[in-house]
Write a protein that holds these residues in place. Structure first.
Motif, PDB file in Angstrom:
ATOM      1  N   ARG A 142      13.232  -1.387 -26.162  1.00  0.00           N
ATOM      2  CA  ARG A 142      12.736  -2.772 -25.307  1.00  0.00           C
ATOM      3  C   ARG A 142      13.608  -3.420 -24.310  1.00  0.00           C
ATOM      4  NH1 ARG A 142      10.278  -5.939 -29.652  1.00  0.00           N
ATOM      5  NH2 ARG A 142      12.105  -7.722 -29.063  1.00  0.00           N
ATOM      6  N   SER A 143      14.419  -4.036 -24.885  1.00  0.00           N
ATOM      7  CA  SER A 143      15.382  -4.959 -24.171  1.00  0.00           C
ATOM      8  C   SER A 143      16.908  -5.190 -24.499  1.00  0.00           C
ATOM      9  CB  SER A 143      14.881  -6.153 -23.764  1.00  0.00           C
ATOM     10  OG  SER A 143      14.755  -6.844 -25.015  1.00  0.00           O
ATOM     11  N   ILE A 144      17.225  -4.349 -25.266  1.00  0.00           N
ATOM     12  CA  ILE A 144      18.535  -4.287 -25.878  1.00  0.00           C
ATOM     13  C   ILE A 144      19.785  -4.144 -24.974  1.00  0.00           C
ATOM     14  CG2 ILE A 144      19.105  -2.070 -26.497  1.00  0.00           C
ATOM     15  CD1 ILE A 144      20.047  -3.143 -29.303  1.00  0.00           C
ATOM     16  N   SER A 145      19.486  -3.537 -23.798  1.00  0.00           N
ATOM     17  CA  SER A 145      20.467  -3.269 -22.646  1.00  0.00           C
ATOM     18  C   SER A 145      20.400  -4.114 -21.436  1.00  0.00           C
ATOM     19  CB  SER A 145      20.711  -1.847 -22.306  1.00  0.00           C
ATOM     20  OG  SER A 145      19.353  -1.327 -21.964  1.00  0.00           O
ATOM     21  N   ILE A 146      19.413  -5.180 -21.694  1.00  0.00           N
ATOM     22  CA  ILE A 146      18.951  -6.108 -20.416  1.00  0.00           C
ATOM     23  C   ILE A 146      19.006  -7.476 -21.181  1.00  0.00           C
ATOM     24  CG2 ILE A 146      16.528  -5.690 -20.509  1.00  0.00           C
ATOM     25  CD1 ILE A 146      16.683  -6.147 -17.359  1.00  0.00           C
ATOM     26  N   LEU A 147      19.186  -8.460 -20.535  1.00  0.00           N
ATOM     27  CA  LEU A 147      19.079  -9.783 -21.156  1.00  0.00           C
ATOM     28  C   LEU A 147      18.676 -10.712 -20.050  1.00  0.00           C
ATOM     29  CD1 LEU A 147      21.816 -11.414 -19.851  1.00  0.00           C
ATOM     30  CD2 LEU A 147      22.984 -10.070 -21.731  1.00  0.00           C
ATOM     31  N   LEU A 148      18.357 -12.027 -20.324  1.00  0.00           N
ATOM     32  CA  LEU A 148      17.990 -12.942 -19.408  1.00  0.00           C
ATOM     33  C   LEU A 148      18.980 -14.358 -19.682  1.00  0.00           C
ATOM     34  CD1 LEU A 148      13.995 -13.241 -20.089  1.00  0.00           C
ATOM     35  CD2 LEU A 148      15.200 -12.233 -18.078  1.00  0.00           C
ATOM     36  N   ARG A 149      19.434 -14.409 -18.298  1.00  0.00           N
ATOM     37  CA  ARG A 149      20.336 -15.612 -18.305  1.00  0.00           C
ATOM     38  C   ARG A 149      19.329 -16.955 -17.971  1.00  0.00           C
ATOM     39  NH1 ARG A 149      25.799 -14.288 -17.015  1.00  0.00           N
ATOM     40  NH2 ARG A 149      26.419 -12.835 -18.367  1.00  0.00           N
ATOM     41  N   LEU A 150      19.870 -18.080 -18.458  1.00  0.00           N
ATOM     42  CA  LEU A 150      19.044 -19.114 -18.559  1.00  0.00           C
ATOM     43  C   LEU A 150      20.044 -20.397 -17.971  1.00  0.00           C
ATOM     44  CD1 LEU A 150      17.471 -19.117 -22.083  1.00  0.00           C
ATOM     45  CD2 LEU A 150      16.428 -18.056 -20.082  1.00  0.00           C
ATOM     46  N   SER A 151      19.472 -21.222 -17.059  1.00  0.00           N
ATOM     47  CA  SER A 151      20.058 -22.497 -16.913  1.00  0.00           C
ATOM     48  C   SER A 151      19.189 -23.559 -16.161  1.00  0.00           C
ATOM     49  CB  SER A 151      21.556 -21.961 -15.620  1.00  0.00           C
ATOM     50  OG  SER A 151      20.761 -21.474 -14.586  1.00  0.00           O
ATOM     51  N   VAL A 152      19.727 -24.590 -15.820  1.00  0.00           N
ATOM     52  CA  VAL A 152      18.785 -25.706 -15.175  1.00  0.00           C
ATOM     53  C   VAL A 152      19.993 -26.362 -14.183  1.00  0.00           C
ATOM     54  CG1 VAL A 152      17.460 -26.024 -17.410  1.00  0.00           C
ATOM     55  CG2 VAL A 152      19.648 -27.422 -16.924  1.00  0.00           C
ATOM     56  N   PRO A 153      19.119 -26.991 -13.057  1.00  0.00           N
ATOM     57  CA  PRO A 153      20.082 -27.578 -12.039  1.00  0.00           C
ATOM     58  C   PRO A 153      20.765 -28.664 -12.611  1.00  0.00           C
ATOM     59  CG  PRO A 153      17.670 -27.209 -11.296  1.00  0.00           C
ATOM     60  CD  PRO A 153      17.902 -26.911 -12.835  1.00  0.00           C
ATOM     61  N   PRO A 154      22.232 -29.072 -12.241  1.00  0.00           N
ATOM     62  CA  PRO A 154      22.866 -30.262 -12.767  1.00  0.00           C
ATOM     63  C   PRO A 154      22.120 -31.597 -12.496  1.00  0.00           C
ATOM     64  CG  PRO A 154      23.818 -29.412 -10.915  1.00  0.00           C
ATOM     65  CD  PRO A 154      22.745 -28.258 -11.476  1.00  0.00           C
ATOM     66  N   GLU A 155      21.897 -32.298 -13.776  1.00  0.00           N
ATOM     67  CA  GLU A 155      20.889 -33.524 -13.777  1.00  0.00           C
ATOM     68  C   GLU A 155      21.773 -34.744 -13.845  1.00  0.00           C
ATOM     69  OE1 GLU A 155      17.988 -32.816 -16.447  1.00  0.00           O
ATOM     70  OE2 GLU A 155      16.566 -31.748 -14.933  1.00  0.00           O
TER      71      GLU A 155
END
Length: 507
Positions: A142-155
């Motif tokens: 399914r997705s073991i060799s791809i991942l999702l990076r997450l971030s938000v704008p600095p607040e």
């Protein structure tokens, strides 16, 4: 937006990049944006020739010659001192090790998670090669060799200061951190599940052939810890191949920076620039070389960050026994870890073992080229240069003296990259900054070994998220600074496109 259906989609471009490509190629002039071959690359008739050492892209002394099997990316540097071969093999063993949760009787292997993406480095870097996007619903496919990076704008001022100083390349999502972990140890729910869907986008080339591109849309289902920040930025990242990393690390920084042209002063449409990222070991900014946006300065730091974020294993460089768990994930923060350093240090892999993993990663050899002097391959090389591909995919470099591995120094190598960031246009944009890289910029990916991907990994998925199903699709996704080269490719005859692809596959 419902918490259980957090989505990201690319900016609408059906009437932009694709339509623009169709309009352009109908009357494109072959060779616009060309970068002529250097004289040493040409024969007397002005056609491409095989240059000295080009058949051994990792350097004459370091290339693994003749390995074209499924193990082609897992060979050690041929000129490695015999005394270091055991270090390479131990590093390989750690790279393949399946970690377990703490506490465990296997003290040298506990500390997994509590949240994680994989139990071993090798699980993502399949046979030291390239990962693939989800191909089914089963976990292992399914997705073991791809991942999702997450971030938000600095607040906050503190966030902005971290970004400005370079001590942080992004601000993680407040609850879910810098990366989505789909899995958890017993008693800990995974953070969510990545889902990707595709829309087919037909592109008509100048000779009438139609190529379908896949436009991906990502969303996160089954969020396990509540809603995400409404301004969360998400970026899919496929695991890249591992070969030649120590050689890329050994290219002198001055040689890379000499190719920067952020203001395009020479007017060629190419404005590459370097990423500058924080070195934990040096306590200062360094040139970024590794990762899809050149977000890591060294092989060792890349390994340490991956141990922490992907497996939840703390190290001396990233000493968090809880991995990427945030303060909002209280249960995760309080879970037992396998730290064996100072009390509470969270170091679950010690400095010596981390060094061995880094040594292994630096010394995975580059396979020799296949049929580099075949007539079609040489013609494809000429076209590659003529249409401007070599402007970013710079063919060769010479390694310097700064490598910790003496046998990697002083090598002429052929990675086909400048290691710089380039604007790749709206179609490939993830909208997520990383360090000095903006949401449209990506590091030029090395091309060496690319033709062995199908043999090693059983697929031909390319680009940062595997959307391209073959090299032709990968080229047609190029835009921004690469637009002229892409349009010139689309204006080629079918035979010349085949020759260019044959050349790339020979690398």
């Amino acid at each position: 937006m419902p918490a259980e259906d957090r989505r990201i989609s690319k900016s609408p471009w059906a009437c932009g990049i694709v339509a623009g490509l169709v309009v352009f190629v109908a009357g494109a002039a072959f060779g616009e944006g060309r970068k002529p071959l250097a004289p040493a690359s040409l024969g007397g008739s002005g056609t491409a020739i095989l240059e000295p050492g080009e058949e051994n892209p990792g350097g004459v002394a370091t290339t693994t010659v003749g390995i074209t099997t499924a193990d082609a990316f897992s060979q050690l540097s041929a000129n490695m001192p015999f005394a270091r071969e055991l270090d390479f093999k131990i590093g390989n063993g750690i790279f393949r090790r399946n970690w377990v949760s703490a506490p465990s009787s296997t003290k040298s292997s506990d500390g997994l998670g509590p949240l994680y993406n994989a139990r071993a480095c090798q699980a993502c870097h399949l046979k030291d090669g390239r990962g693939h996007p989800p191909r089914g619903t089963e976990l292992e496919d399914r997705s073991i060799s791809i991942l999702l990076r997450l971030s938000v704008p600095p607040e906050t001022e503190a966030d902005r200061a971290l970004i400005a100083s370079g001590r942080a390349s992004a601000i993680g999502e407040p609850t879910y951190g810098g990366q989505l972990q789909e899995l958890g140890i017993q008693g800990h729910a995974g953070e969510g599940r990545m889902v990707v869907t595709y829309e087919e986008m037909p592109v008509r080339l100048a000779d009438g052939e139609t190529v379908n591109l896949r436009k991906p849309t990502y969303h996160i289902a089954d969020l396990g810890y509540g809603p995400m920040h409404p301004r969360t930025m998400i970026s899919p990242r496929l695991t890249p191949q591992m070969i030649g990393l120590g050689l890329l690390e050994a290219i002198p920084e001055a040689d890379i920076l000499a190719r920067e042209d952020p203001d395009d002063k020479d007017g060629d449409g190419i404005s590459g620039r370097a990423n500058r990222v924080w070195s934990v070991e040096n306590g200062a900014l360094m040139l970024g070389r590794f990762g899809w946006k050149a977000g890591q300065p060294t092989v060792k730091q890349q390994a340490a960050e991956a141990f922490a974020a992907d497996i939840g294993i703390g190290s001396p460089l990233v000493p968090h026994g809880y991995g990427d768990c945030t303060p909002a994930q209280k249960l995760c923060r309080e879970a037992p870890h396998g730290g064996r350093g100072a009390k509470g240090s969270g170091e679950e892999i010690n400095a010596k073992l981390l060094d061995l993993v880094a040594f292994y990663a630096r010394n995975l050899a580059v396979p020799a080229r296949r049929t580099p002097d075949a007539p079609d391959v040489l013609r494809g090389k000429q076209i590659f240069h003529d249409i401007g591909c070599a402007s970013c995919h710079v063919p060769s470099h010479k390694t310097g003296e700064q490598s910790p591995d003496e046998h990697l120094r002083g090598q002429t190598i052929w990675p086909y990259t400048d290691l710089l960031l380039h604007d790749m246009g709206d179609g490939l944009a993830d909208g997520r900054p990383e360090g000095r890289a903006d949401g449209r910029e990506w590091r030029t990916a090395p091309l060496w070994g690319i033709g062995l991907t199908e043999i090693v990994n059983g697929h031909t998925f390319f680009l940062h998220d595997g959307r391209a199903r073959n090299l032709t699709e990968a080229i047609l996704w190029h835009d921004g600074e690469a637009r002229k080269a892409r349009d010139a490719f689309a204006s080629l005859t079918a035979e010349d496109r085949r020759r260019l692809i044959a050349f790339v596959n020979s690398l």
